[in-house]
Write a protein that holds these residues in place. Sequence first.
Motif, PDB file in Angstrom:
ATOM      1  N   SER A  56       6.502   3.906  48.122  1.00 24.41           N
ATOM      2  CA  SER A  56       5.766   2.538  48.272  1.00 24.41           C
ATOM      3  C   SER A  56       5.780   2.230  49.720  1.00 24.41           C
ATOM      4  O   SER A  56       5.737   0.705  50.199  1.00 24.41           O
ATOM      5  CB  SER A  56       6.373   1.459  47.396  1.00 24.41           C
ATOM      6  N   GLU A  57       5.573   3.045  50.567  1.00 30.83           N
ATOM      7  CA  GLU A  57       5.242   2.883  52.120  1.00 30.83           C
ATOM      8  C   GLU A  57       4.146   3.128  52.386  1.00 30.83           C
ATOM      9  O   GLU A  57       3.382   4.343  52.088  1.00 30.83           O
ATOM     10  CB  GLU A  57       6.565   3.817  52.804  1.00 30.83           C
ATOM     11  N   PRO A  58       3.201   2.381  53.150  1.00 31.28           N
ATOM     12  CA  PRO A  58       2.041   2.368  53.608  1.00 31.28           C
ATOM     13  C   PRO A  58       1.898   3.378  54.660  1.00 31.28           C
ATOM     14  O   PRO A  58       2.697   3.634  55.353  1.00 31.28           O
ATOM     15  CB  PRO A  58       1.499   1.059  54.112  1.00 31.28           C
ATOM     16  N   LEU A  59       0.731   4.237  54.481  1.00 26.83           N
ATOM     17  CA  LEU A  59       0.449   5.220  55.473  1.00 26.83           C
ATOM     18  C   LEU A  59      -0.176   4.699  56.805  1.00 26.83           C
ATOM     19  O   LEU A  59      -0.589   3.767  56.624  1.00 26.83           O
ATOM     20  CB  LEU A  59      -0.463   6.230  55.054  1.00 26.83           C
ATOM     21  N   THR A  60       0.563   5.051  57.929  1.00 30.16           N
ATOM     22  CA  THR A  60      -0.152   4.567  59.209  1.00 30.16           C
ATOM     23  C   THR A  60      -1.367   5.497  59.782  1.00 30.16           C
ATOM     24  O   THR A  60      -1.449   6.760  58.991  1.00 30.16           O
ATOM     25  CB  THR A  60       1.006   4.998  60.211  1.00 30.16           C
ATOM     26  N   ASP A  61      -2.114   5.219  60.708  1.00 30.34           N
ATOM     27  CA  ASP A  61      -3.161   5.883  61.297  1.00 30.34           C
ATOM     28  C   ASP A  61      -2.671   7.467  61.589  1.00 30.34           C
ATOM     29  O   ASP A  61      -3.328   8.446  61.298  1.00 30.34           O
ATOM     30  CB  ASP A  61      -3.609   5.394  62.358  1.00 30.34           C
ATOM     31  N   GLN A  62      -1.433   7.523  62.149  1.00 29.81           N
ATOM     32  CA  GLN A  62      -0.870   8.826  62.513  1.00 29.81           C
ATOM     33  C   GLN A  62      -0.760   9.657  61.128  1.00 29.81           C
ATOM     34  O   GLN A  62      -1.006  10.981  61.165  1.00 29.81           O
ATOM     35  CB  GLN A  62       0.527   8.746  63.246  1.00 29.81           C
ATOM     36  N   ASP A  63      -0.315   9.078  60.159  1.00 28.35           N
ATOM     37  CA  ASP A  63       0.084   9.878  58.786  1.00 28.35           C
ATOM     38  C   ASP A  63      -1.468  10.274  58.330  1.00 28.35           C
ATOM     39  O   ASP A  63      -1.408  11.412  57.638  1.00 28.35           O
ATOM     40  CB  ASP A  63       0.539   8.916  57.685  1.00 28.35           C
ATOM     41  N   ARG A  64      -2.373   9.389  58.427  1.00 27.32           N
ATOM     42  CA  ARG A  64      -3.751   9.979  57.911  1.00 27.32           C
ATOM     43  C   ARG A  64      -4.577  10.870  58.549  1.00 27.32           C
ATOM     44  O   ARG A  64      -5.429  11.523  58.218  1.00 27.32           O
ATOM     45  CB  ARG A  64      -4.557   8.599  57.750  1.00 27.32           C
ATOM     46  N   LEU A  65      -4.254  11.072  60.050  1.00 25.74           N
ATOM     47  CA  LEU A  65      -5.155  11.891  60.913  1.00 25.74           C
ATOM     48  C   LEU A  65      -5.104  13.312  60.383  1.00 25.74           C
ATOM     49  O   LEU A  65      -6.451  13.793  60.293  1.00 25.74           O
ATOM     50  CB  LEU A  65      -4.715  11.705  62.256  1.00 25.74           C
ATOM     51  N   PRO A  66      -4.216  13.874  60.180  1.00 24.62           N
ATOM     52  CA  PRO A  66      -4.166  15.398  59.680  1.00 24.62           C
ATOM     53  C   PRO A  66      -4.957  15.636  58.135  1.00 24.62           C
ATOM     54  O   PRO A  66      -5.833  16.334  58.114  1.00 24.62           O
ATOM     55  CB  PRO A  66      -2.805  16.059  59.348  1.00 24.62           C
ATOM     56  N   TRP A  67      -4.761  14.616  57.410  1.00 21.93           N
ATOM     57  CA  TRP A  67      -5.527  14.546  56.103  1.00 21.93           C
ATOM     58  C   TRP A  67      -7.145  14.319  56.416  1.00 21.93           C
ATOM     59  O   TRP A  67      -7.895  14.936  55.797  1.00 21.93           O
ATOM     60  CB  TRP A  67      -5.020  13.234  55.267  1.00 21.93           C
ATOM     61  N   LEU A  68      -7.450  13.493  57.325  1.00 23.86           N
ATOM     62  CA  LEU A  68      -8.905  13.051  57.405  1.00 23.86           C
ATOM     63  C   LEU A  68      -9.524  14.352  58.245  1.00 23.86           C
ATOM     64  O   LEU A  68     -10.548  14.679  57.839  1.00 23.86           O
ATOM     65  CB  LEU A  68      -9.052  11.837  58.452  1.00 23.86           C
ATOM     66  N   LEU A  69      -8.646  15.008  59.091  1.00 27.46           N
ATOM     67  CA  LEU A  69      -9.281  16.156  59.578  1.00 27.46           C
ATOM     68  C   LEU A  69      -9.417  17.233  58.735  1.00 27.46           C
ATOM     69  O   LEU A  69     -10.509  18.012  58.899  1.00 27.46           O
ATOM     70  CB  LEU A  69      -8.509  16.509  60.750  1.00 27.46           C
ATOM     71  N   LYS A  70      -8.745  17.455  57.684  1.00 24.85           N
ATOM     72  CA  LYS A  70      -8.842  18.511  56.619  1.00 24.85           C
ATOM     73  C   LYS A  70     -10.126  18.038  55.810  1.00 24.85           C
ATOM     74  O   LYS A  70     -10.973  19.034  55.688  1.00 24.85           O
ATOM     75  CB  LYS A  70      -7.755  18.500  55.792  1.00 24.85           C
ATOM     76  N   LEU A  71     -10.329  16.834  55.476  1.00 24.85           N
ATOM     77  CA  LEU A  71     -11.219  16.383  54.852  1.00 24.85           C
ATOM     78  C   LEU A  71     -12.813  16.779  55.572  1.00 24.85           C
ATOM     79  O   LEU A  71     -13.694  17.030  55.100  1.00 24.85           O
ATOM     80  CB  LEU A  71     -11.331  15.007  54.519  1.00 24.85           C
ATOM     81  N   HIS A  72     -12.581  16.576  56.955  1.00 20.28           N
ATOM     82  CA  HIS A  72     -13.799  16.725  57.828  1.00 20.28           C
ATOM     83  C   HIS A  72     -14.193  18.144  57.645  1.00 20.28           C
ATOM     84  O   HIS A  72     -15.547  18.579  57.801  1.00 20.28           O
ATOM     85  CB  HIS A  72     -13.334  16.231  59.362  1.00 20.28           C
ATOM     86  N   GLU A  73     -13.249  19.155  57.659  1.00 20.63           N
ATOM     87  CA  GLU A  73     -13.502  20.446  57.783  1.00 20.63           C
ATOM     88  C   GLU A  73     -14.260  20.639  56.311  1.00 20.63           C
ATOM     89  O   GLU A  73     -15.190  21.783  56.349  1.00 20.63           O
ATOM     90  CB  GLU A  73     -12.308  21.404  57.874  1.00 20.63           C
ATOM     91  N   VAL A  74     -13.789  20.214  55.373  1.00 17.96           N
ATOM     92  CA  VAL A  74     -14.407  20.333  54.043  1.00 17.96           C
ATOM     93  C   VAL A  74     -16.108  19.791  54.032  1.00 17.96           C
ATOM     94  O   VAL A  74     -16.891  20.845  53.644  1.00 17.96           O
ATOM     95  CB  VAL A  74     -13.815  19.632  52.886  1.00 17.96           C
TER      96      VAL A  74
END
Length: 198
Positions: A56-74
Motif C-alpha cells: 500500500s505504498e504509492p509509486l513515485t515518478d522515479q519508480d514509474r520511469l523504468p516501467w514507462l520506458l518498457k511500455l514505450h518500447e512496446v
Amino acid sequence: MIYIIMGVSGCGKSALGAFLSEKCIHVCVSTNQLGWPLHEGDSFHPQGNIEKMARSEPLTDQDRLPWLLKLHEVIERERSSGSDALVACSALKRLYRQILLHGSKAFPSSGPDQDGLPASSPDVCFLFLYGDYDLIQQRMVVRRGHYMKADLLRSQFDVLEPPLDKENVLPLDIRRSITDMAMEVEKHIVSLKLSPRP
C-alpha cells in the motif's frame, strides 16, 4: 493504430482491453487479424514496484520511469511494424503520456527539445476511462487477486492529470457498460479507417 487505455486503478482498463481484443475490434474492422494484441501494463512493472504497491505504498515518478520506458518500447515496436494494438496503462500524468510517446526524450532533464515535443501522435489515441472516486473504490474493494489495493486509489486521483483534447484522447464514462464503451471505440476506429490519410 495504438490505443492506450488509461485511467486510475480499478477503472476497468484490463476488462475493456480484453473485451476489445477478443470480441470487438476484429468484428467491426475488416482486417486479416483475428483481433488486436493487448499489452497489459501491469505485466511490465518491475518486482520492486509490485511489492511496494502490495504494501500500500504509492509509486513515485522515479519508480514509474523504468516501467514507462518498457511500455514505450512496446508501443514503438508495434508502431514501427505498422500493427494495431492495445496497451493498458494508467498514464496518470501528462509527463507519463509523453514518455509513452517519446521515451527518454520526454524527461525534463533531456534539454530544450523536451518542451518542443508534440502532445500527441496521429497513430496513438488515449482511451481515458473516467469515473467517480466512490464508484471505483467500491469496485476495488470487491476485486480479488490484484496487488493494487483500494487504499491506494486516493493517491492515484491525487496525481491524475486528465488528458487534454490536444493529446488525442477519447473520454469514456465508466458508468456505461463495457459493451457501450467498446461500441464507441469501434466507431472511432471506423472513422479513422474511412478518413483520408494526410
